[in-house]
Each structure stands twice: as structure tokens, then as C-alpha cells.
Design a protein around this motif. Structure first.
Motif, PDB file in Angstrom:
ATOM      1  N   VAL A   1      17.368  20.381 -12.544  1.00 47.73           N
ATOM      2  CA  VAL A   1      17.719  19.707 -13.868  1.00 47.73           C
ATOM      3  C   VAL A   1      17.682  17.803 -12.831  1.00 47.73           C
ATOM      4  CG1 VAL A   1      18.720  18.559 -15.402  1.00 47.73           C
ATOM      5  CG2 VAL A   1      18.519  21.326 -14.984  1.00 47.73           C
ATOM      6  N   GLU A   2      18.369  17.548 -12.045  1.00 42.86           N
ATOM      7  CA  GLU A   2      18.192  16.444 -11.454  1.00 42.86           C
ATOM      8  C   GLU A   2      17.394  15.754 -11.187  1.00 42.86           C
ATOM      9  OE1 GLU A   2      20.604  13.911 -10.960  1.00 42.86           O
ATOM     10  OE2 GLU A   2      22.743  15.596 -12.080  1.00 42.86           O
ATOM     11  N   MET A   3      15.548  17.103 -10.751  1.00 44.49           N
ATOM     12  CA  MET A   3      14.671  16.157 -10.745  1.00 44.49           C
ATOM     13  C   MET A   3      13.932  15.375 -12.270  1.00 44.49           C
ATOM     14  SD  MET A   3      12.727  15.543  -7.990  1.00 44.49           S
ATOM     15  CE  MET A   3      11.346  14.780  -7.989  1.00 44.49           C
ATOM     16  N   ALA A   4      14.041  16.226 -12.585  1.00 46.69           N
ATOM     17  CA  ALA A   4      13.813  16.110 -14.158  1.00 46.69           C
ATOM     18  C   ALA A   4      14.355  14.772 -14.355  1.00 46.69           C
ATOM     19  CB  ALA A   4      14.067  17.262 -14.956  1.00 46.69           C
ATOM     20  N   VAL A   5      15.413  14.619 -15.040  1.00 45.94           N
ATOM     21  CA  VAL A   5      15.845  13.287 -15.024  1.00 45.94           C
ATOM     22  C   VAL A   5      15.535  11.952 -14.038  1.00 45.94           C
ATOM     23  CG1 VAL A   5      18.157  12.372 -15.271  1.00 45.94           C
ATOM     24  CG2 VAL A   5      18.336  14.653 -16.138  1.00 45.94           C
ATOM     25  N   TYR A   6      15.331  12.426 -12.672  1.00 49.59           N
ATOM     26  CA  TYR A   6      14.487  11.708 -12.150  1.00 49.59           C
ATOM     27  C   TYR A   6      13.399  11.334 -12.936  1.00 49.59           C
ATOM     28  CZ  TYR A   6      11.804  10.686  -8.639  1.00 49.59           C
ATOM     29  OH  TYR A   6      10.569  10.457  -7.462  1.00 49.59           O
ATOM     30  N   LEU A   7      12.850  12.555 -13.362  1.00 47.33           N
ATOM     31  CA  LEU A   7      10.932  12.119 -13.397  1.00 47.33           C
ATOM     32  C   LEU A   7      11.132  10.966 -14.399  1.00 47.33           C
ATOM     33  CD1 LEU A   7       9.566  15.623 -11.891  1.00 47.33           C
ATOM     34  CD2 LEU A   7       8.855  13.434 -10.898  1.00 47.33           C
ATOM     35  N   ALA A   8      12.058  11.819 -15.448  1.00 48.32           N
ATOM     36  CA  ALA A   8      11.706  11.169 -16.716  1.00 48.32           C
ATOM     37  C   ALA A   8      12.324   9.404 -16.788  1.00 48.32           C
ATOM     38  CB  ALA A   8      13.000  11.831 -17.614  1.00 48.32           C
ATOM     39  N   GLU A   9      12.957   9.158 -15.780  1.00 45.67           N
ATOM     40  CA  GLU A   9      13.182   7.908 -15.626  1.00 45.67           C
ATOM     41  C   GLU A   9      12.057   7.068 -14.715  1.00 45.67           C
ATOM     42  OE1 GLU A   9      17.140   8.636 -13.250  1.00 45.67           O
ATOM     43  OE2 GLU A   9      18.621   8.513 -14.925  1.00 45.67           O
ATOM     44  N   MET A  10      11.542   7.140 -14.118  1.00 45.72           N
ATOM     45  CA  MET A  10      11.220   6.697 -12.763  1.00 45.72           C
ATOM     46  C   MET A  10      10.181   6.593 -14.369  1.00 45.72           C
ATOM     47  SD  MET A  10       7.863   7.806 -11.841  1.00 45.72           S
ATOM     48  CE  MET A  10       7.608   9.648 -10.952  1.00 45.72           C
ATOM     49  N   ILE A  11       8.989   7.386 -14.563  1.00 47.70           N
ATOM     50  CA  ILE A  11       8.321   7.792 -15.466  1.00 47.70           C
ATOM     51  C   ILE A  11       8.369   6.671 -16.917  1.00 47.70           C
ATOM     52  CG2 ILE A  11       6.792   8.906 -17.361  1.00 47.70           C
ATOM     53  CD1 ILE A  11       6.830  11.399 -15.502  1.00 47.70           C
ATOM     54  N   GLN A  12       9.341   6.883 -17.791  1.00 48.81           N
ATOM     55  CA  GLN A  12       9.116   5.301 -18.527  1.00 48.81           C
ATOM     56  C   GLN A  12       9.537   4.205 -17.990  1.00 48.81           C
ATOM     57  OE1 GLN A  12      12.614   6.782 -21.423  1.00 48.81           O
ATOM     58  NE2 GLN A  12      12.978   4.729 -21.545  1.00 48.81           N
ATOM     59  N   SER A  13      10.218   4.152 -16.848  1.00 51.02           N
ATOM     60  CA  SER A  13      10.453   2.942 -16.666  1.00 51.02           C
ATOM     61  C   SER A  13       8.642   2.648 -16.258  1.00 51.02           C
ATOM     62  CB  SER A  13      11.557   3.058 -14.899  1.00 51.02           C
ATOM     63  OG  SER A  13      12.487   2.894 -15.773  1.00 51.02           O
ATOM     64  N   ALA A  14       7.859   3.587 -15.484  1.00 54.15           N
ATOM     65  CA  ALA A  14       6.498   2.859 -15.467  1.00 54.15           C
ATOM     66  C   ALA A  14       5.805   2.456 -16.004  1.00 54.15           C
ATOM     67  CB  ALA A  14       6.395   3.892 -14.273  1.00 54.15           C
ATOM     68  N   GLY A  15       6.232   3.341 -17.494  1.00 53.87           N
ATOM     69  CA  GLY A  15       4.881   3.152 -18.209  1.00 53.87           C
ATOM     70  C   GLY A  15       5.399   1.773 -18.536  1.00 53.87           C
TER      71      GLY A  15
END
Length: 228
Positions: A105-119
Motif C-alpha cells: 500500500v505504501e508503494m501504491a501511494v508513492y506511485l500515485a503521488e509520483m505519477i500525478q506529480s510527473a503528469g
């Protein structure tokens, strides 16, 4: 939960905090994010350890608390995030929630944060060069490409594991138990069609293909999957 898993979770939280720090440079943010991803994959869980962790090691976490509508990138990317992290994801009135092993779950939240910010960063750059650009079309193209890349990485990771299928099934059963115990009811998503501007959708997809998602796929250090 075994001590090394607790250490991993704490370290990834610290790395995520550094990545979110406004004072961090772009290179520092990327380095911290990649280190967090590498850490989880290098210490991928075994079936025996999963059985030892049990229900106490499971959790439900959320990203973007307080939003009324799910970010358009995550509308398309959440399935890829869920598959790669082996969590169950759903849209809870604008908040993207994940259920699964705490480190997943920690990894999933990290990915969501990173992907949204990158976009969002790539959109600002694109918007400067194309004043009549359509934001929604761009974001959907970005999210779709990211999701496809994450799904491909998940397949590569499972092939490298050798016993990936059994582990996925075991995790899924534990997630279902968690949702049942917390009385969490998931409402099936309604399929909707969204008209997009083809040029902006393709531009978003092109930007999504350039996001650095390199991360280990096996248990040996140095084994990475970089999808250009």
C-alpha cells in the motif's frame, strides 16, 4: 510483522517525505523515489513470510484525501498501479484507496503521488508550447500510457519470481478478508466514454512513455526493467 519489513516501510516513508519536500531539487526527488521503489522490490515478500505477517500486516490507505473527483491521470493509471503493487484499488468519492500488505500500500501511494506529480509537471511544459491544448485529453493519454507500462512491468516481475501466481492469489485472499472485516463494499465502476482531442491525448501518452519507472523485477540487485 518481521523486523526487516518494518524497517523497509519506515525507510520508504522517509524517502517519500523527501520526494515531497518542496526544497528538494528535481534530481533529488527522482533519486529518492527510485530508491524507495528499489528497496521494496529487492526485499520482495515470500509466501512463508506473508503467512507469518497475517491480517496484522494488512491495511487500507488513501491518496489525495479531500478531492471531490479522482484526478484524471489516476482514473486511467490506477489499474496499473494496483497490478504492480498487488493491491486492490478503488475510487472513494475522489480519494484513491488501496488495500493490501502495508508495504504494498505504501508503494501504491508513492506511485500515485509520483505519477500525478510527473503528469502535472509535463502538462505545464506542454501547455507553454500549445496554448490551445486540452488538459483532460492530455491527462488521460498520460495516465493510459503509464498504466500500460506498469502492467507490463508487473508481468515481467511475476515471470522473474517464478512463483508469482501463488503469491498473488494468497495476497488477494488476504485482501478480501480485510475488506470483509472492515465492511468495505466496492461498487463496480461505471463504464463511460470521454471524447478527447487526439493530438493532446497522443502528446500526453508520449510524455507518459518518458517517465522513469525503472525498478528491480527480481531478487538480485541490478535486475531492472526499464521501459522506454
Amino acid at each position: 510483522m518481521p523486523k526487516n519489513r518494518n524497517q523497509i516501510i519506515e525507510l520508504i516513508r522517509n524517502l517519500r517525505a523527501k520526494a515531497q519536500n518542496a526544497a528538494s531539487s528535481e534530481s533529488e526527488t527522482i533519486a529518492a523515489s527510485q530508491a524507495a521503489a528499489r528497496l521494496l522490490m529487492q526485499h520482495d515478500i515470500t509466501e512463508a513470510e506473508l503467512a507469518q505477517i497475517g491480517r496484522e500486516g494488512m491495511k487500507i490507505g488513501g491518496f489525495d484525501e479531500g478531492r471531490k473527483l479522482l484526478h484524471p491521470i489516476l482514473k486511467r493509471a490506477w489499474f496499473g498501479i494496483s497490478k504492480l503493487t498487488e493491491t486492490k484499488a478503488w475510487n472513494d468519492q475522489g480519494t484513491l484507496r488501496f488495500a493490501g500488505l502495508e508495504s504494498d500500500v505504501e508503494m501504491a501511494v508513492y506511485l500515485a503521488e509520483m505519477i500525478q506529480s510527473a503528469g502535472e509537471r509535463s502538462w505545464k511544459t506542454y501547455r507553454q508550447s500549445c496554448r490551445r491544448a486540452h488538459r483532460l485529453s492530455y491527462m488521460l493519454g498520460f495516465g493510459t500510457t503509464i498504466s500500460n507500462r506498469l502492467k507490463e512491468m508487473a508481468d515481467q516481475r511475476n515471470d522473474a519470481r517464478g512463483t508469482g501466481t501463488a503469491l498473488v492469489v494468497q495476497k488477494a485472499a488476504m485482501i478480501d478478508e480485510l475488506l470483509s472485516e472492515t465492511s468495505t463494499v466496492l461498487v463496480p465502476r461505471r463504464k463511460t466514454k470521454t471524447r478527447v482531442c487526439t493530438d493532446d491525448y497522443k502528446a500526453g501518452g508520449n510524455a507518459g512513455s518518458k517517465v522513469n519507472l525503472g525498478r528491480p523485477v527480481g531478487r538480485q540487485a541490478g535486475a531492472t526493467a526499464r521501459i522506454a
